[in-house]
Design a protein around this motif. Structure first.
Motif, PDB file in Angstrom:
ATOM      1  N   SER A   1       0.566  16.115  -1.347  1.00  0.00           N
ATOM      2  CA  SER A   1       1.343  15.241  -2.233  1.00  0.00           C
ATOM      3  C   SER A   1       2.831  15.459  -1.959  1.00  0.00           C
ATOM      4  CB  SER A   1       1.049  15.567  -3.696  1.00  0.00           C
ATOM      5  OG  SER A   1       1.551  16.873  -3.988  1.00  0.00           O
ATOM      6  N   LEU A   2       3.653  14.561  -2.497  1.00  0.00           N
ATOM      7  CA  LEU A   2       5.096  14.703  -2.355  1.00  0.00           C
ATOM      8  C   LEU A   2       5.557  16.023  -2.993  1.00  0.00           C
ATOM      9  CD1 LEU A   2       7.690  13.305  -1.346  1.00  0.00           C
ATOM     10  CD2 LEU A   2       7.915  12.299  -3.622  1.00  0.00           C
TER      11      LEU A   2
ATOM     12  N   CYS B   1       8.612   4.816  -5.541  1.00  0.00           N
ATOM     13  CA  CYS B   1       9.690   4.613  -4.565  1.00  0.00           C
ATOM     14  C   CYS B   1       9.212   4.070  -3.223  1.00  0.00           C
ATOM     15  CB  CYS B   1      10.445   5.919  -4.350  1.00  0.00           C
ATOM     16  SG  CYS B   1      11.403   6.352  -5.800  1.00  0.00           S
TER      17      CYS B   1
ATOM     18  N   ARG C   1      11.303   4.519  -0.524  1.00  0.00           N
ATOM     19  CA  ARG C   1      11.692   5.639   0.331  1.00  0.00           C
ATOM     20  C   ARG C   1      12.219   6.779  -0.534  1.00  0.00           C
ATOM     21  NH1 ARG C   1      15.947   4.997   4.263  1.00  0.00           N
ATOM     22  NH2 ARG C   1      16.837   3.540   2.761  1.00  0.00           N
ATOM     23  N   VAL C   2      12.213   7.972   0.053  1.00  0.00           N
ATOM     24  CA  VAL C   2      12.633   9.175  -0.666  1.00  0.00           C
ATOM     25  C   VAL C   2      13.557   9.984   0.232  1.00  0.00           C
ATOM     26  CG1 VAL C   2      11.845  11.338  -1.717  1.00  0.00           C
ATOM     27  CG2 VAL C   2      10.464   9.275  -1.958  1.00  0.00           C
TER      28      VAL C   2
ATOM     29  N   GLU D   1       6.771   9.471  -6.181  1.00  0.00           N
ATOM     30  CA  GLU D   1       5.748   9.122  -5.186  1.00  0.00           C
ATOM     31  C   GLU D   1       5.142   7.754  -5.488  1.00  0.00           C
ATOM     32  OE1 GLU D   1       1.654  11.091  -3.345  1.00  0.00           O
ATOM     33  OE2 GLU D   1       3.176  12.355  -4.239  1.00  0.00           O
TER      34      GLU D   1
ATOM     35  N   THR E   1       9.763   6.901   4.128  1.00  0.00           N
ATOM     36  CA  THR E   1       8.810   6.407   3.136  1.00  0.00           C
ATOM     37  C   THR E   1       7.941   7.572   2.677  1.00  0.00           C
ATOM     38  OG1 THR E   1       7.113   5.934   4.783  1.00  0.00           O
ATOM     39  CG2 THR E   1       8.692   4.168   4.295  1.00  0.00           C
ATOM     40  N   VAL E   2       7.349   7.438   1.493  1.00  0.00           N
ATOM     41  CA  VAL E   2       6.481   8.495   0.977  1.00  0.00           C
ATOM     42  C   VAL E   2       5.328   8.752   1.947  1.00  0.00           C
ATOM     43  CG1 VAL E   2       4.884   9.113  -0.892  1.00  0.00           C
ATOM     44  CG2 VAL E   2       7.093   8.086  -1.438  1.00  0.00           C
ATOM     45  N   ASP E   3       4.721   7.671   2.453  1.00  0.00           N
ATOM     46  CA  ASP E   3       3.586   7.835   3.382  1.00  0.00           C
ATOM     47  C   ASP E   3       3.997   8.586   4.639  1.00  0.00           C
ATOM     48  OD1 ASP E   3       1.828   6.633   1.698  1.00  0.00           O
ATOM     49  OD2 ASP E   3       1.834   4.682   2.710  1.00  0.00           O
TER      50      ASP E   3
ATOM     51  N   ARG F   1       4.597  12.253   3.792  1.00  0.00           N
ATOM     52  CA  ARG F   1       3.329  12.966   3.566  1.00  0.00           C
ATOM     53  C   ARG F   1       2.573  13.192   4.872  1.00  0.00           C
ATOM     54  NH1 ARG F   1      -0.292  10.228  -0.622  1.00  0.00           N
ATOM     55  NH2 ARG F   1      -1.455  12.162  -0.360  1.00  0.00           N
TER      56      ARG F   1
END
Length: 303
Positions: free
Chosen positions: A288-289, A200, A202-203, A197, A216-218, A221
């Protein structure tokens, strides 16, 4: 001319009756840190081995810079396998020079690169030691040096953070960020989702050999339900139980975490909390991720 991307294009792989990957597709862009996450057995290591060319896919293609990955391309990949691949009885410095030479460096360039990376990764004083005599954390640092010593154009790292102490995690994180800043596509798998989180761009989340979420993490989420954290020291137990469209996620001491349904007015929740007395915290948060991953993988629902 290519665009510096590593593309995993609908790769599938079976081992006998076991389907390891089903049309897995994602890309890692030049200068990007891409986190690849999933439960044990989800297919992460298989995908990485196919990207590296250690395994052949049953179907699909891996491309770098717009062209299929060849033997020559593979020499440009820095790979860190999960089951570490160092020779235990070989001295650290000799091993790293040998690996650098295998990737085409001249003897002098190999010596220079080994000196640079062992210094940077904090293992310069260990170059004369056998690998097996090092602590696990230092073996890990040497393994990262092995992936970096030939100045790779792509980094593929399988669980690079496992078993590292916090200082080594910081060193590793800085190195990966710097490689990405230099335009290298970096993909790594990890079970430490707080690190993913934080690091990175992107995930990708893989479940049963399929990519079930990638962003993307954002953005990932923001697909989760909005939560409210409320600290109301005077509130009686169950004060929020009957609020419409509100679910109580956890309650510890005077602090309650609530999940809001679509269209729920958080001000109505605030009024209900204030009706019990003082409110010392009232804040919105996204899951959270780690929480999101748990939901995606456990529910079998794509985010």
């Amino acid at each position: 001319m290519g665009d510096g991307r590593l593309e995993i294009d609908r790769i599938s792989k079976s081992f006998g009756d076991v389907v390891a990957l089903r049309e897995l597709a994602f890309d890692v862009r030049a200068g990007e840190l891409f986190g690849f996450v999933g439960s044990n057995g989800a297919g992460k290591t298989t995908a990485m081995r196919i990207a590296l060319g250690v395994l052949a896919a049953d179907s699909g293609e891996v491309r770098w810079d717009g062209a299929p990955v060849t033997l020559e391309t593979r020499r440009r990949i820095g790979y860190m396998p999960e089951e570490r691949g160092l020779y235990p009885k070989m001295k650290v410095g000799e091993q790293l020079v040998y690996l650098a030479r295998l990737h085409g460096l001249t003897p002098a360039a190999a010596e220079r690169a080994v000196a640079d990376w062992t210094e940077r990764l904090g293992v310069a004083e260990r170059v004369g030691d056998e690998v097996q005599k090092l602590s696990l954390g230092n073996q890990q640092r040497v393994q990262l040096a092995a992936a970096l010593v030939h100045d790779p154009g792509i980094l593929v790292l399988d669980e690079p953070f496992s078993g590292l102490d916090p200082v080594a995690v910081d060193v590793m994180s800085t190195v990966l960020r710097d490689k990405a800043k230099a335009g290298v596509p970096v993909v790594f798998s990890s079970h430490q989702l707080d690190l993913v989180e934080r690091l990175c761009d992107r995930v990708g989340i893989v479940r049963s050999g399929q990519l079930v979420a990638c962003d993307t993490v954002d953005a990932l989420r923001s697909t989760g339900a909005m939560e409210l954290v409320v600290d109301a020291p005077s509130a009686p137990p169950g004060w929020a139980d009957n609020l419409s469209g509100v679910a109580v996620k956890e309650h510890v001491g005077s602090r309650t975490v609530l999940e809001l349904g679509d269209g729920v007015d958080d001000q109505a929740v605030l009024r209900a909390a204030l009706a019990t007395g003082a409110v010392t915290e009232f804040s919105r948060r996204r899951p959270s991720l780690t929480e999101l991953f748990r939901n995606v993988v456990a529910d079998g629902v794509a985010a």
